[in-house]
Design an enzyme around this catalytic site. Structure first.
Site, PDB file in Angstrom:
ATOM      1  N   ALA A 116      15.119   2.648  50.657  1.00 45.18           N
ATOM      2  CA  ALA A 116      16.421   2.987  50.098  1.00 45.18           C
ATOM      3  C   ALA A 116      16.252   3.565  48.704  1.00 45.18           C
ATOM      4  O   ALA A 116      15.181   3.483  48.115  1.00 45.18           O
ATOM      5  CB  ALA A 116      17.297   1.747  50.025  1.00 45.18           C
ATOM      6  N   MET A 117      17.361   4.140  48.180  1.00 49.41           N
ATOM      7  CA  MET A 117      17.282   4.842  46.898  1.00 49.41           C
ATOM      8  C   MET A 117      18.508   4.576  46.041  1.00 49.41           C
ATOM      9  O   MET A 117      19.640   4.613  46.521  1.00 49.41           O
ATOM     10  CB  MET A 117      17.115   6.351  47.184  1.00 49.41           C
ATOM     11  CG  MET A 117      17.102   7.209  45.950  1.00 49.41           C
ATOM     12  SD  MET A 117      15.643   6.851  44.927  1.00 49.41           S
ATOM     13  CE  MET A 117      16.265   7.371  43.327  1.00 49.41           C
ATOM     14  N   GLU A 118      18.241   4.341  44.754  1.00 48.71           N
ATOM     15  CA  GLU A 118      19.258   3.849  43.822  1.00 48.71           C
ATOM     16  C   GLU A 118      20.104   4.917  43.134  1.00 48.71           C
ATOM     17  O   GLU A 118      20.602   4.675  42.021  1.00 48.71           O
ATOM     18  CB  GLU A 118      18.555   3.013  42.753  1.00 48.71           C
ATOM     19  CG  GLU A 118      17.695   3.811  41.737  1.00 48.71           C
ATOM     20  CD  GLU A 118      16.223   3.888  42.075  1.00 48.71           C
ATOM     21  OE1 GLU A 118      15.863   3.773  43.263  1.00 48.71           O
ATOM     22  OE2 GLU A 118      15.414   4.088  41.142  1.00 48.71           O
ATOM     23  N   GLU A 133      18.300  -2.185  45.034  1.00 49.85           N
ATOM     24  CA  GLU A 133      18.874  -0.884  44.649  1.00 49.85           C
ATOM     25  C   GLU A 133      20.066  -1.083  43.719  1.00 49.85           C
ATOM     26  O   GLU A 133      20.263  -0.319  42.776  1.00 49.85           O
ATOM     27  CB  GLU A 133      19.280  -0.060  45.875  1.00 49.85           C
ATOM     28  CG  GLU A 133      18.171   0.158  46.911  1.00 49.85           C
ATOM     29  CD  GLU A 133      16.854   0.663  46.359  1.00 49.85           C
ATOM     30  OE1 GLU A 133      16.838   1.234  45.254  1.00 49.85           O
ATOM     31  OE2 GLU A 133      15.818   0.467  47.039  1.00 49.85           O
ATOM     32  N   HIS A 136      18.953  -1.748  40.177  1.00 51.86           N
ATOM     33  CA  HIS A 136      18.489  -0.542  39.481  1.00 51.86           C
ATOM     34  C   HIS A 136      19.605   0.068  38.633  1.00 51.86           C
ATOM     35  O   HIS A 136      19.311   0.832  37.710  1.00 51.86           O
ATOM     36  CB  HIS A 136      18.012   0.515  40.483  1.00 51.86           C
ATOM     37  CG  HIS A 136      16.554   0.450  40.829  1.00 51.86           C
ATOM     38  ND1 HIS A 136      15.564   0.314  39.886  1.00 51.86           N
ATOM     39  CD2 HIS A 136      15.914   0.551  42.025  1.00 51.86           C
ATOM     40  CE1 HIS A 136      14.375   0.328  40.492  1.00 51.86           C
ATOM     41  NE2 HIS A 136      14.566   0.465  41.791  1.00 51.86           N
ATOM     42  N   GLU A 174      10.479  -0.143  38.531  1.00 48.58           N
ATOM     43  CA  GLU A 174      10.206  -0.738  39.844  1.00 48.58           C
ATOM     44  C   GLU A 174       9.682  -2.178  39.745  1.00 48.58           C
ATOM     45  O   GLU A 174      10.164  -3.064  40.451  1.00 48.58           O
ATOM     46  CB  GLU A 174       9.257   0.141  40.659  1.00 48.58           C
ATOM     47  CG  GLU A 174       9.848   1.509  41.053  1.00 48.58           C
ATOM     48  CD  GLU A 174      11.145   1.418  41.854  1.00 48.58           C
ATOM     49  OE1 GLU A 174      11.504   0.325  42.333  1.00 48.58           O
ATOM     50  OE2 GLU A 174      11.830   2.456  42.000  1.00 48.58           O
TER      51      GLU A 174
HETATM   52  N1  BES Z   1      13.337   4.116  43.913  1.00 46.15           N
HETATM   53  C1  BES Z   1      12.857   3.552  45.118  1.00 46.15           C
HETATM   54  C2  BES Z   1      12.904   4.482  46.288  1.00 46.15           C
HETATM   55  C3  BES Z   1      11.956   5.652  46.253  1.00 46.15           C
HETATM   56  C4  BES Z   1      10.637   5.504  46.019  1.00 46.15           C
HETATM   57  C5  BES Z   1      12.382   6.905  46.506  1.00 46.15           C
HETATM   58  C6  BES Z   1       9.779   6.601  46.016  1.00 46.15           C
HETATM   59  C7  BES Z   1      11.534   7.980  46.492  1.00 46.15           C
HETATM   60  C8  BES Z   1      10.224   7.833  46.254  1.00 46.15           C
HETATM   61  C9  BES Z   1      13.658   2.307  45.514  1.00 46.15           C
HETATM   62  O1  BES Z   1      14.284   1.666  44.475  1.00 46.15           O
HETATM   63  C10 BES Z   1      12.689   1.331  46.101  1.00 46.15           C
HETATM   64  O2  BES Z   1      11.861   0.857  45.396  1.00 46.15           O
HETATM   65  N2  BES Z   1      12.793   1.059  47.392  1.00 46.15           N
HETATM   66  C11 BES Z   1      11.895   0.217  48.124  1.00 46.15           C
HETATM   67  C12 BES Z   1      12.514  -1.078  48.532  1.00 46.15           C
HETATM   68  C13 BES Z   1      12.495  -2.118  47.456  1.00 46.15           C
HETATM   69  C14 BES Z   1      13.200  -3.371  47.909  1.00 46.15           C
HETATM   70  C15 BES Z   1      11.114  -2.470  46.978  1.00 46.15           C
HETATM   71  C16 BES Z   1      11.529   1.005  49.362  1.00 46.15           C
HETATM   72  O3  BES Z   1      12.171   2.013  49.619  1.00 46.15           O
HETATM   73  O4  BES Z   1      10.595   0.612  50.045  1.00 46.15           O
HETATM   74 ZN    ZN Z   2      13.096   0.378  43.344  1.00 50.72          ZN
END
Ligand code: BES
Ligand code: ZN
Length: 881
Positions: free
Chosen positions: A270-272, A306, A309, A328
């Site tokens: 997912a994306m924030e 998310e 964030h 992160e």
């Molecule tokens: N910002 C990330 C998503 C992301 C990462 C988008 C790299 C594009 C490139 C998001 O906040 C994230 O960390 N998502 C994790 C889940 C989280 C619970 C650790 C994911 O997508 O695995």
């Molecule tokens: Zn993240």
């Protein structure tokens, strides 16, 4: 795809941008193959940038440029140029100016799932880390913060829902209702990676949230029409997350609306994006029959992550991508705290540590090891790693352990106050904790720059005459790629000394050593601490709650481990003692197997495990964790060299079978006791009962009698929820015989129309620990429901296969070959996904020689293929180095 050898970017070369963008106006006309983007940028020279500014270079990829207009005048082809990476304007004004750019892009051709693309007919975007440059020419870097106004226009029928960041401003119809538009404005300055847009035919559920200061927020979750009822849990999670961040960190939401959209094709979880989070739909949709307890838990965790964030990432963002752990690692730490407030904290800690050890420790011990804050990269997408995320979270946790919860919170408050609206660095973050505590974090900063898991070799000597116990602690810091010498770290070592009755002895040290709340601060390479007034030989319980991401060694006898298993006041270490005992037995069994010798006798361990498993004073969730033996991958990590995956599998399976044979009656009783009679709900008590019951089911099925297989088959066919159905399927997947086949067939019949549930069907077939799994997976790769263009499908089939130690590491190398071929195939359209899959090879050097040579051959085959994306190029070269 790169023509030349890709080049690395270095942290030390960071320079502020020559120009800033204060305001962005986007006007986007959605079209499947030819989306038109008009961008108007209010720009000015950056006062923070000293020295020569040179030409203005905007990032841009896969764009068709139609027009460039500077301060109202269209530029002729002589005053700008473009190449594969961007747009260059030779001599921009040395004062504020307006730049207008018109481009086109092709969403339906975008299979990289970065930038603007179509997922099952829905327009959506993914801009982190560098996807915005695939939508328009821009200064696509996180330290350029702008206020965005976005107008989206689309076909009314194909895309009735039009969303972007911030608050809705206006909507209207065009072209006699055939087309329509929506305008969104986000008042919070943000970097381009947080931009998002969605357009499509979507269903929604809505709700509202009242913030602590009384502001009403409209909440919506958008999904594929018809799936709305499966959003209730996600909405509940969102509201709990919003409340939790207010109560625990004082953070309030800051827009009138919060939107979540679920799409089926998504590279990550997912994306924030500010005010418009976009999710992989498997992390939104849930119902009792279509999601497991694990899925429910993940949905909760990812929605929280998310949402959190919004403050740690969006309001305070990163100055550059080297600072990725700033958002992160910190946000993972925050989501871990949130999860711990929803279940027994020790159970959550066990879960966090299992993940850390399964993913981060192998990364840190292999060719892809890098510091939590890397100092160079070729492709930033390759650094969304377990090290940045999970070890990054551990560093935040250590700060909290060193300062205590109260001061930690004070430091966080200062961070939010001091850096709100800024693009910050790790130094900015740590300085806040230094300022609130008056402590020096200079040595602590080494954790951010030094790769590798420290070894902590401990030894306890008791002197009965002096009534003292001397604890010697030595840091063992092995070299990692590019870092041959290491500095000692500051390590919070939480510990206890157990007296003869199993109680904690009061900890009194002699000398200048500080010990606060049971935490000893290690700062030197080797140090001895003296504990005084110890009446008898104590049993040490070290690294309680896993207070630091280190590899602990201490010589404990079997009796000591059994004592800790039943007496340690730290629930995490009680579990850890059981894992250590199991590991000791299993490692010895593997050695014995390879020398054709008799394995060690596990009966005392089995007896102790039986005691814990049936101890009704203990929480069922902890009992379930205790019954779960270290995984084959965990064992391989401990053995560390000359790995024979078959021997490890055999040793572990034998112990599981013996466990079930010796504890049979007890396990059967637990199985009956733990049956949940109430209708399904994802609540901690039920989840714990199912977890314990289903781990018992797995063990009993490993015993393999006809009655055991029948129990699993019945468990599967009579299940009223997906958790139990999958537990039955998983147990059967390791049996041979007609029940297994029948169960997989039945599952397929039942779920083939559900693209999320059916992924379990692919996964559990790919995970069968047998060399023959390769043939099954090859067949499944051609299945009509399989698609390499969908990341979930790739992870669920190819990813699960590559994580199956026995099947992937077939001694003939055919597993490596198969995965390598798929990587190259996927690299042609989705480099991020291909590179991620490639990390399955990261421990190849630890394999025994036959497999090692075959893995190397497969890797070299990838390395010499052309063309290769930057993503795969970087991972394959580092893996082979
Ligand atoms: N910002 C990330 C998503 C992301 C990462 C988008 C790299 C594009 C490139 C998001 O906040 C994230 O960390 N998502 C994790 C889940 C989280 C619970 C650790 C994911 O997508 O695995
Ligand atoms: Zn993240």
């Amino acid at each position: 795809m790169e023509a030349e050898t890709p080049k690395a970017i270095f942290l030390k070369d960071y320079k502020p941008s020559g120009w800033l963008i204060d305001e962005v106006h986007l006007d986007i006309a959605l079209d499947p193959t030819e989306t038109r983007v008009r961008s108007r940028l209010q720009m000015r020279p950056n006062p923070a940038r000293t020295g020569r500014r040179g030409p203005l270079v905007l990032d841009g990829e896969s764009l068709t440029l139609d027009r460039v207009v500077l301060d109202g005048k269209e530029l002729s082809g002589k005053s700008f140029s473009t190449d594969d990476n961007g747009l260059r304007i030779a001599s921009p004004p040395d004062k504020p100016f307006t730049l207008e750019i018109e481009t086109r892009c092709n969403p339906s051709a975008n299979k990289a799932l970065s930038g603007l693309y179509l997922s099952k007919g829905i327009y959506c975007t993914q801009c982190e880390a560098q996807g915005f440059r695939r939508i328009t020419y821009f200064l696509d870097r996180p330290d350029v913060l702008a206020v965005y106004t976005v107008r989206i226009e689309a076909d009314s029928k194909a895309a009735p829902v039009l969303l972007s960041n911030g608050n809705p401003v206006e909507r209207g119809t065009l072209d006699r209702g055939h087309r329509h538009y929506a305008i969104w404005k986000d008042p919070h300055p943000k970097p381009s990676y947080l931009f998002a847009l969605v357009g499509g035919l979507l269903g929604a559920i809505t709700s509202t949230f009242k913030t602590k200061s009384g502001k009403k927020v409209d909440l919506s979750i958008y999904v594929e029409p018809g799936k709305e009822e499966r959003c209730a849990w996600a909405m509940d999670c969102l509201k709990r997350s919003m409340r939790w961040d207010e109560e625990r960190f004082g953070r309030e939401y800051d827009l009138d609306v919060f939107n979540i959209v679920a799409v089926s094709d998504f590279n990550m979880g997912a994306m924030e994006n500010k005010g418009l989070n976009i999710f992989n739909d498997r992390l939104i949709l849930a119902s009792a029959t279509t999601a497991t307890d694990g899925d429910y838990f993940n949905i909760d965790r990812v929605i929280a992550h998310e949402y959190f964030h919004n403050w740690t990432g969006d309001r305070i963002t990163c100055r550059d991508w080297f600072q990725l752990c700033l958002k992160e690692g910190l946000t993972v730490f925050r989501d871990q705290l949130y999860s711990a407030d929803h279940r027994a904290p020790a159970v959550q800690r066990i879960y966090d540590v299992r993940m850390l050890k399964a993913r981060q420790f192998p990364e840190d011990a292999g060719p892809l090891a890098h510091p939590v804050r890397p100092d160079r990269f070729i492709e930033i997408n390759n650094f969304y790693t377990s090290t940045v995320y999970e070890k990054g979270a551990e560093l935040c946790r250590m700060v909290q352990t060193l300062l205590g919860e109260k001061l930690f919170r004070k430091g966080m408050d200062l961070y939010f106050e001091r850096h709100d609206g800024e693009a910050a660095t790790v130094e900015d973050f740590i300085q806040c904790f230094a300022d609130v505590s008056g402590r020096d974090f200079k040595q602590f900063m080494t954790w951010y720059s030094q790769a590798g898991t420290p070894g902590l070799v401990c030894d306890l000597k008791y002197d009965a005459d002096k009534r003292t116990a001397d604890l010697t602690v030595e840091q063992v810091l092995l070299p990692t790629p590019g870092q041959s010498t290491k500095k000692p770290l500051q390590i919070p070592l939480k510990l206890g000394l157990l007296g003869g009755n199993g109680n904690d002895l009061p900890l009194e040290t002699k000398g200048p050593t500080r010990i606060e709340n049971g935490v000893l601060e290690i700062t030197k390479r080797k140090e001895t601490f003296r504990f005084v007034d110890i009446p008898s030989r104590p049993v040490p319980s070290l690294l309680r709650s896993f207070s630091a991401p280190v590899n602990l060694t201490i010589a404990l006898s079997d009796d000591d481990l059994l004592f800790l298993m039943s007496h340690d006041s730290d629930a995490f270490n009680r579990w850890q003692a059981g894992q250590d005992y199991a590991t000791r037995l299993l490692v010895a069994s593997v050695k014995a197997l390879r020398k054709d010798k008799a394995p060690p006798d596990p009966s005392r361990f089995i007896e102790a495990l039986g005691e814990v498993a049936s101890d009704e004073m203990l929480e069922p969730a902890l009992r379930a964790q205790t019954l779960t033996l270290p995984s084959e991958t965990d064992l391989a990590r401990v053995i560390a060299k000359d790995i024979d995956p078959d021997a490890i599998h055999k040793a572990r399976n034998t112990l599981r079978r013996k466990l079930a044979q010796n504890l049979g009656a007890r396990l059967e009783a637990i199985y009956d006791d733990m049956a949940v009679k109430e209708p399904y709900a994802p609540v901690p008590e039920q989840i714990a009962h199912r977890a314990l019951r289903n781990s018992v089911l797995g063990l009993l099925t490993a015993r393999g009698t006809a009655a055991d297989v029948a129990r699993a088959a019945h468990h599967f066919s009579s299940a009223s929820n997906l958790t139990d159905e999958i537990a039955g399927l998983s147990a059967l997947s390791e049996t041979r015989g007609s029940e297994r086949k029948a169960a997989f067939e039945r599952f397929y019949e039942r779920w083939h129309d559900d693209h999320i549930v059916i992924d379990h069907w692919f996964l559990y077939q790919a995970a069968i620990p047998h060399p023959g799994t390769l043939a099954t997976v090859k067949k499944l790769a051609r299945h009509p429901l399989m698609s390499l263009e969908n990341p979930n499908k790739v992870r669920t089939l190819i990813g699960a296969f590559a994580a199956n130690p026995v099947a992937f590491n077939r001694p003939d190398g055919a597993g490596y070959e198969f995965v390598a071929e798929r990587i190259l195939q996927i690299d042609r359209f989705n480099p991020q996904l291909a590179a991620r899959l490639l990390t399955a090879f990261r421990s190849w050097r630890t394999l025994e020689s036959t497999r090692r040579k075959l893995a190397e051959k497969a890797l070299k085959g990838i390395a010499k293929s052309k063309p290769l994306s930057r993503d795969v190029y970087e991972i394959v070269t580092r893996t082979l180095e």
